[in-house]
Design an enzyme around this catalytic site. Structure first.
Site, PDB file in Angstrom:
ATOM      1  N   ARG A  39       0.818  -1.227   0.000  1.00 56.36           N
ATOM      2  CA  ARG A  39       0.000   0.000   0.000  1.00 56.36           C
ATOM      3  C   ARG A  39       0.846   1.268   0.000  1.00 56.36           C
ATOM      4  O   ARG A  39       0.464   2.275   0.606  1.00 56.36           O
ATOM      5  CB  ARG A  39      -0.926   0.054   1.229  1.00 56.36           C
ATOM      6  CG  ARG A  39      -1.994  -1.000   1.242  1.00 56.36           C
ATOM      7  CD  ARG A  39      -3.245  -0.513   0.525  1.00 56.36           C
ATOM      8  NE  ARG A  39      -4.226  -1.574   0.502  1.00 56.36           N
ATOM      9  CZ  ARG A  39      -5.285  -1.639   1.302  1.00 56.36           C
ATOM     10  NH1 ARG A  39      -5.516  -0.701   2.165  1.00 56.36           N
ATOM     11  NH2 ARG A  39      -6.111  -2.645   1.202  1.00 56.36           N
ATOM     12  N   ARG A  43      -3.317   6.665   1.244  1.00 52.33           N
ATOM     13  CA  ARG A  43      -3.836   7.865   1.921  1.00 52.33           C
ATOM     14  C   ARG A  43      -2.887   8.549   2.889  1.00 52.33           C
ATOM     15  O   ARG A  43      -3.149   9.672   3.305  1.00 52.33           O
ATOM     16  CB  ARG A  43      -5.125   7.509   2.663  1.00 52.33           C
ATOM     17  CG  ARG A  43      -6.273   7.287   1.729  1.00 52.33           C
ATOM     18  CD  ARG A  43      -7.420   6.605   2.431  1.00 52.33           C
ATOM     19  NE  ARG A  43      -7.016   5.262   2.792  1.00 52.33           N
ATOM     20  CZ  ARG A  43      -7.805   4.371   3.372  1.00 52.33           C
ATOM     21  NH1 ARG A  43      -9.031   4.694   3.696  1.00 52.33           N
ATOM     22  NH2 ARG A  43      -7.355   3.169   3.653  1.00 52.33           N
ATOM     23  N   ARG A  52      -6.796  11.784  -5.416  1.00 49.90           N
ATOM     24  CA  ARG A  52      -8.095  11.122  -5.237  1.00 49.90           C
ATOM     25  C   ARG A  52      -9.228  12.150  -5.267  1.00 49.90           C
ATOM     26  O   ARG A  52     -10.297  11.875  -5.815  1.00 49.90           O
ATOM     27  CB  ARG A  52      -8.130  10.322  -3.943  1.00 49.90           C
ATOM     28  CG  ARG A  52      -9.350   9.408  -3.890  1.00 49.90           C
ATOM     29  CD  ARG A  52      -9.445   8.632  -2.608  1.00 49.90           C
ATOM     30  NE  ARG A  52      -9.594   9.507  -1.460  1.00 49.90           N
ATOM     31  CZ  ARG A  52      -9.714   9.093  -0.208  1.00 49.90           C
ATOM     32  NH1 ARG A  52      -9.676   7.806   0.064  1.00 49.90           N
ATOM     33  NH2 ARG A  52      -9.842   9.948   0.778  1.00 49.90           N
ATOM     34  N   ASP A  89      -6.740  -2.623  -7.177  1.00 52.56           N
ATOM     35  CA  ASP A  89      -7.234  -3.314  -5.993  1.00 52.56           C
ATOM     36  C   ASP A  89      -7.492  -4.770  -6.330  1.00 52.56           C
ATOM     37  O   ASP A  89      -7.715  -5.100  -7.499  1.00 52.56           O
ATOM     38  CB  ASP A  89      -8.523  -2.670  -5.470  1.00 52.56           C
ATOM     39  CG  ASP A  89      -8.773  -3.079  -4.031  1.00 52.56           C
ATOM     40  OD1 ASP A  89      -8.151  -2.494  -3.126  1.00 52.56           O
ATOM     41  OD2 ASP A  89      -9.557  -4.031  -3.819  1.00 52.56           O
ATOM     42  N   TYR A 170     -14.534 -12.011   0.256  1.00 49.44           N
ATOM     43  CA  TYR A 170     -15.279 -10.784  -0.057  1.00 49.44           C
ATOM     44  C   TYR A 170     -16.522 -11.071  -0.885  1.00 49.44           C
ATOM     45  O   TYR A 170     -17.553 -10.413  -0.731  1.00 49.44           O
ATOM     46  CB  TYR A 170     -14.377  -9.802  -0.816  1.00 49.44           C
ATOM     47  CG  TYR A 170     -13.436  -9.066   0.105  1.00 49.44           C
ATOM     48  CD1 TYR A 170     -13.878  -7.959   0.829  1.00 49.44           C
ATOM     49  CD2 TYR A 170     -12.130  -9.487   0.278  1.00 49.44           C
ATOM     50  CE1 TYR A 170     -13.023  -7.299   1.693  1.00 49.44           C
ATOM     51  CE2 TYR A 170     -11.272  -8.829   1.140  1.00 49.44           C
ATOM     52  CZ  TYR A 170     -11.726  -7.730   1.841  1.00 49.44           C
ATOM     53  OH  TYR A 170     -10.891  -7.080   2.705  1.00 49.44           O
TER      54      TYR A 170
HETATM   55  O1  CP3 Z   1       0.173  -1.670  -2.450  1.00 50.62           O
HETATM   56  C1  CP3 Z   1      -0.148  -0.744  -3.229  1.00 50.62           C
HETATM   57  O2  CP3 Z   1       0.254   0.434  -3.104  1.00 50.62           O
HETATM   58  C2  CP3 Z   1      -0.990  -1.098  -4.441  1.00 50.62           C
HETATM   59  C3  CP3 Z   1      -2.374  -0.882  -4.342  1.00 50.62           C
HETATM   60  C4  CP3 Z   1      -3.274  -1.806  -3.537  1.00 50.62           C
HETATM   61  C5  CP3 Z   1      -4.503  -1.351  -3.011  1.00 50.62           C
HETATM   62  N1  CP3 Z   1      -5.164  -2.418  -2.486  1.00 50.62           N
HETATM   63  C6  CP3 Z   1      -4.980   0.033  -3.068  1.00 50.62           C
HETATM   64  C7  CP3 Z   1      -6.057   0.456  -2.168  1.00 50.62           C
HETATM   65  C8  CP3 Z   1      -3.171  -3.177  -3.262  1.00 50.62           C
HETATM   66  C9  CP3 Z   1      -2.039  -4.148  -3.539  1.00 50.62           C
HETATM   67  C10 CP3 Z   1      -4.390  -3.549  -2.595  1.00 50.62           C
HETATM   68  C11 CP3 Z   1      -4.682  -4.931  -2.187  1.00 50.62           C
HETATM   69  C12 CP3 Z   1      -5.883  -5.202  -1.380  1.00 50.62           C
HETATM   70  N2  CP3 Z   1      -7.108  -4.620  -1.432  1.00 50.62           N
HETATM   71  C13 CP3 Z   1      -5.950  -6.235  -0.417  1.00 50.62           C
HETATM   72  C14 CP3 Z   1      -4.858  -7.207  -0.120  1.00 50.62           C
HETATM   73  C15 CP3 Z   1      -3.826  -6.633   0.748  1.00 50.62           C
HETATM   74  C16 CP3 Z   1      -4.271  -6.371   2.146  1.00 50.62           C
HETATM   75  O3  CP3 Z   1      -4.297  -5.191   2.519  1.00 50.62           O
HETATM   76  O4  CP3 Z   1      -4.566  -7.337   2.850  1.00 50.62           O
HETATM   77  C17 CP3 Z   1      -7.241  -6.220   0.141  1.00 50.62           C
HETATM   78  C18 CP3 Z   1      -7.768  -7.130   1.227  1.00 50.62           C
HETATM   79  C19 CP3 Z   1      -7.969  -5.197  -0.525  1.00 50.62           C
HETATM   80  C20 CP3 Z   1      -9.401  -4.839  -0.336  1.00 50.62           C
HETATM   81  C21 CP3 Z   1      -9.559  -3.444   0.063  1.00 50.62           C
HETATM   82  N3  CP3 Z   1      -9.312  -2.362  -0.749  1.00 50.62           N
HETATM   83  C22 CP3 Z   1     -10.006  -2.956   1.321  1.00 50.62           C
HETATM   84  C23 CP3 Z   1     -10.372  -3.825   2.491  1.00 50.62           C
HETATM   85  C24 CP3 Z   1     -10.015  -1.563   1.209  1.00 50.62           C
HETATM   86  C25 CP3 Z   1     -10.507  -0.584   2.234  1.00 50.62           C
HETATM   87  C26 CP3 Z   1      -9.651  -0.591   3.441  1.00 50.62           C
HETATM   88  C27 CP3 Z   1      -8.986   0.716   3.587  1.00 50.62           C
HETATM   89  O5  CP3 Z   1      -7.755   0.706   3.766  1.00 50.62           O
HETATM   90  O6  CP3 Z   1      -9.719   1.704   3.563  1.00 50.62           O
HETATM   91  C28 CP3 Z   1      -9.535  -1.202  -0.055  1.00 50.62           C
HETATM   92  C29 CP3 Z   1      -9.360   0.167  -0.583  1.00 50.62           C
HETATM   93  C30 CP3 Z   1      -8.002   0.544  -1.061  1.00 50.62           C
HETATM   94  N4  CP3 Z   1      -7.228  -0.212  -1.900  1.00 50.62           N
HETATM   95  C31 CP3 Z   1      -7.313   1.751  -0.768  1.00 50.62           C
HETATM   96  C32 CP3 Z   1      -6.094   1.710  -1.473  1.00 50.62           C
HETATM   97  C33 CP3 Z   1      -5.027   2.773  -1.549  1.00 50.62           C
HETATM   98  C34 CP3 Z   1      -7.846   2.899   0.064  1.00 50.62           C
HETATM   99  C35 CP3 Z   1      -8.948   3.531  -0.718  1.00 50.62           C
HETATM  100  C36 CP3 Z   1      -9.033   5.022  -0.601  1.00 50.62           C
HETATM  101  O7  CP3 Z   1      -8.198   5.731  -1.180  1.00 50.62           O
HETATM  102  O8  CP3 Z   1      -9.985   5.461   0.057  1.00 50.62           O
END
Ligand code: CP3
Length: 383
Positions: A39, A43, A52, A89, A170
């Protein structure tokens, strides 16, 4: 052979300015321990929040190749990280299956049409990859943006997907979950349905990762974020077996014949490392519950023999401590792995990462302290 046409035999990675990440994935020696952060584009960076806001939403960023490229590069412009990861994602795949993904601001992801009964499972199919073209377009656009004036890439680009099991969590729950009640109800009461869903997911993930490789991804990572919630026995049957099904279908080389390393990260999977050593992947990702030295002894392999490179595993909450303490904790993690292999063949190697994604509340200056500490201490370890 020119630098723009590397082959599988080109293990010097001359097409990259900084190949340390790929070298460490393949258990080759590097001058320091490469690092990137799960990640890393997110944010905690004010420039990410600004992008964003312009794009309107998270999916607005992810579905637009220019925005996806912009935010992928943001952490690399701030810190000397050793790899880029595609901004996207894991939930794009079930979205393409028709489940109707949405992200409300300040809430986790939600599916409008969760998969909860026999009829819904029967309808699941490998989605048309054309629905995910925006992801592949982002991959090629990021690769272009990483290409420097000398024609070489600045750092390699990692593509990724969720594991079949994590996607199923999910898809059944319809959102995140505290107890995984619905997905485990299906697993225990209708294992036949669960196996069908996991088969479709595995074949979808394989097609998705292969298309990312075709578009220019230089390594691929499977996020098994919820593998660790399974019981022993269930993990092997419902998570690992389907990760293996993905790996069996993945391309080994990219469009120019270059080797594409595979990384598998099971959060909470530390107790199953010996099982996971049988996976056909190059790197195992570890969370912070695992001692890297113990993992190295179990699965890291010996000089010029088979083994896995290890990726991880500092607790992301360390980043809330002041820089001096961050440096101490970084040294503790690097020292727990020990001096990586330094010869001219292959041997145990380490890629530094967090044990899970970086928190949105992380002070960006603390990340600079982490990156500095990893690079400087890991050079000292090799003296
Ligand atoms: O690593 C990186 O920089 C690449 C981008 C990336 C995102 N999600 C961007 C994202 C990667 C590799 C993921 C993987 C992901 N997404 C996983 C597996 C890794 C982990 O964290 O266990 C999972 C379970 C998800 C599902 C997901 N996406 C959730 C549960 C959420 C919301 C949780 C949160 O942090 O708010 C997301 C949203 C998400 N994916 C964000 C980002 C940067 C935040 C969204 C925003 O900008 O509001």
């Amino acid at each position: 052979m020119t630098s723009s046409t590397p082959t599988a035999l080109d293990s010097t990675f001359s097409h990259l300015q900084n190949p340390t990440f790929l070298q460490a994935c393949l258990r080759q020696a590097t001058d320091y321990t490469p690092l990137w952060m799960m990640r890393q584009a997110g944010r905690y960076l004010p420039e990410y929040r600004a992008s964003r806001a312009k794009a309107g939403s998270f999916m607005g960023l992810a579905t637009n190749r220019d925005y996806a490229t912009e935010v992928t590069l943001q952490p690399l412009d701030r810190y000397p990280l050793d790899a880029a990861i595609l901004f996207s994602d894991i939930l794009t795949v079930p979205d393409a299956m028709g489940l109707g993904l949405s992200f409300a601001l300040g809430e986790g992801p939600k599916f409008a049409h969760p998969v909860r009964d026999e009829a819904a499972v029967a309808q699941l199919e490998v989605p048309d990859m054309a629905k995910l073209q925006y992801v592949f377009d982002a991959v090629s656009s990021i690769r272009k943006a990483l290409t420097q004036a000398d024609g070489r890439g600045r750092v390699p680009l990692i593509g990724f997907s969720g594991s079949p099991w994590t996607l199923a969590c999910y898809m059944v729950e319809g959102a995140g979950s505290d107890d995984y009640r619905l997905v485990k109800t299906m697993l225990y009461s209708r294992p036949d349905l669960m196996h069908r869903m996991l088969t479709v997911n595995a074949d979808s993930v394989a097609a998705y990762l292969n298309a990312q490789i075709d578009a220019g991804a230089q390594a691929v990572m499977i996020f098994d974020s919820w593998g660790g919630v399974l019981a022993d026995g269930a993990f092997q049957e419902f998570s690992m077996a389907y990760t293996a099904r993905v790996l069996a279908q993945l391309k080994r080389v990219g469009p120019q014949g270059e080797v594409i390393p595979r990384i598998v990260f099971t959060k909470g999977g530390g107790l199953w490392l010996k099982d996971m050593a049988t996976l056909d992947c190059d790197v195992l990702g570890l969370d912070w519950t695992v001692n890297l030295g113990a993992a190295r002894a179990l699965v890291g392999g010996l000089e010029n023999g088979p083994g896995k490179a290890l990726q991880g595993n500092i607790d992301p909450n360390v980043l809330f401590a002041p820089p001096a303490q961050i440096a101490t904790e970084v040294a503790r993690v690097l020292d727990s792995f020990g001096t990586p292999y330094q010869g001219s063949g292959t041997g145990p190697t380490h890629i530094f990462n967090l044990g899970h994604g970086i928190s949105q509340h992380t002070p960006p200056e603390h990340v600079a302290a982490l990156v500095d500490a990893v690079h400087s201490h890991s050079r000292q370890l090799r003296r």
